[in-house]
Write a protein that holds these residues in place. Sequence first.
Motif, PDB file in Angstrom:
ATOM      1  N   ILE A  69       0.870  -1.166   0.000  1.00 25.00           N
ATOM      2  CA  ILE A  69       0.000   0.000   0.000  1.00 25.00           C
ATOM      3  C   ILE A  69       0.907   1.216   0.000  1.00 25.00           C
ATOM      4  N   ARG A 121       0.323   4.670   0.066  1.00 25.61           N
ATOM      5  CA  ARG A 121      -0.099   5.635   1.078  1.00 25.61           C
ATOM      6  C   ARG A 121       0.305   7.091   0.783  1.00 25.61           C
ATOM      7  N   ASP A 122       1.013   7.357  -0.292  1.00 24.06           N
ATOM      8  CA  ASP A 122       1.344   8.756  -0.604  1.00 24.06           C
ATOM      9  C   ASP A 122       1.376   8.974  -2.115  1.00 24.06           C
ATOM     10  N   ARG A 133       3.353   0.611   3.162  1.00 26.83           N
ATOM     11  CA  ARG A 133       3.222  -0.485   4.121  1.00 26.83           C
ATOM     12  C   ARG A 133       3.005  -1.784   3.364  1.00 26.83           C
ATOM     13  N   ALA A 143      -3.106   3.122  11.393  1.00 24.44           N
ATOM     14  CA  ALA A 143      -1.861   3.841  11.602  1.00 24.44           C
ATOM     15  C   ALA A 143      -1.887   4.510  12.971  1.00 24.44           C
ATOM     16  N   GLY A 202       0.713  11.748   5.431  1.00 26.00           N
ATOM     17  CA  GLY A 202       0.412  11.726   4.004  1.00 26.00           C
ATOM     18  C   GLY A 202       0.300  13.141   3.489  1.00 26.00           C
ATOM     19  N   MET A 207      -5.474  12.062   0.783  1.00 30.30           N
ATOM     20  CA  MET A 207      -5.769  11.034   1.783  1.00 30.30           C
ATOM     21  C   MET A 207      -7.257  10.718   1.812  1.00 30.30           C
ATOM     22  N   PHE A 247      -8.975   7.303   6.334  1.00 25.19           N
ATOM     23  CA  PHE A 247      -7.633   7.438   6.894  1.00 25.19           C
ATOM     24  C   PHE A 247      -7.515   8.734   7.683  1.00 25.19           C
ATOM     25  N   PHE A 279      -6.389   2.361   6.860  1.00 24.00           N
ATOM     26  CA  PHE A 279      -5.998   2.388   5.453  1.00 24.00           C
ATOM     27  C   PHE A 279      -5.988   0.983   4.868  1.00 24.00           C
ATOM     28  N   SER A 287      -7.474   2.942   0.016  1.00 24.02           N
ATOM     29  CA  SER A 287      -6.910   4.263   0.296  1.00 24.02           C
ATOM     30  C   SER A 287      -6.087   4.734  -0.903  1.00 24.02           C
ATOM     31  N   ASP A 288      -5.308   3.824  -1.469  1.00 24.14           N
ATOM     32  CA  ASP A 288      -4.556   4.143  -2.687  1.00 24.14           C
ATOM     33  C   ASP A 288      -5.501   4.402  -3.855  1.00 24.14           C
ATOM     34  N   SER A 345      -6.650   7.933  -3.648  1.00 23.27           N
ATOM     35  CA  SER A 345      -5.591   8.837  -4.117  1.00 23.27           C
ATOM     36  C   SER A 345      -5.468   8.804  -5.635  1.00 23.27           C
TER      37      SER A 345
END
Length: 206
Positions: A47, A49-50, A73, A84, A89, A94, A98, A104, A108-109, A112
Motif C-alpha cells: 500500500i 499511502r502517498d 506499508r 496507523a 500523508g 488522503m 484514513f 488504510f 486508500s490508494d 488517491s
Amino acid sequence: MPNKSLDYFLFDPTKRAQLSWTMRFHIIQGIARGLLYLHRDSRLRVIHRDLKVSNILLDEDMNPKISDFGLARIFQGTHDLANAHRVVGTFGYMSPEFVMGGTFSEKSDVFSFGVLLLEIISGRRNTSPDYHEKHLNLIGYALAASFSSSEVTRCIHIALLCVQDHAMDRPTMPDVMLQLFSETDCQTLNNQPSQSAITVTMVQGR
C-alpha cells in the motif's frame, strides 16, 4: 528521471501544453498498471499511502514510474485493513477513512488514484485556491465539468468511483484496469448498485 516528475509538466502553464490527451491517457494507464502490480501482482502486497502527482516520475518516453515509498506499508496474508498510529500523508490525497480514523487499505490508494486522475484530466491541483467559491476542491470542480471525449468522460467516471466516501464502494485496481482498457460504460463497473449514486466527502483543514 529524464523528464522529472508529472507535476513539473502538469502544473506549469507553459509546459502543460506538451501533455496531449493521448499522453495523459497513456500516463493514467501506466499509473494504474503500477498500482495493480503493488496491490495484486507483487509477491508482497504494498500500500503506497502517498500517491500524488509529484511522486509520478517520467522516463525518456514519458512512461510513468511510481516513486517515493517512504510511507508504504506491506500487507501479508489475508489482512485487508490496518490502522496507523498517526495520520501521515499529503493533504488532498488522503482518503476520508484514513484522515478520520487512521484506517488504510488498498482502497486508500484507490482514492488517491481518483484524485490524481482528476488532476491529470483538469491540469489543476486538488487544493488549488482558484476554484469558484461553490467548489471546495477539485472533486467538487470535476463534478461540475463535462467533456465530449469518450476517453476523458470514462476517466472522469472512474475517478469519481474511486473517490467515493466509503472504501467498500470504491473499485479495486483490477476493476479500474478493466474499465480503463474497455469501451464499456463505467456504470457497469463491478455491477455494484451503490456505484450508481456517488457521494463525495470534502475534507477541510482546521
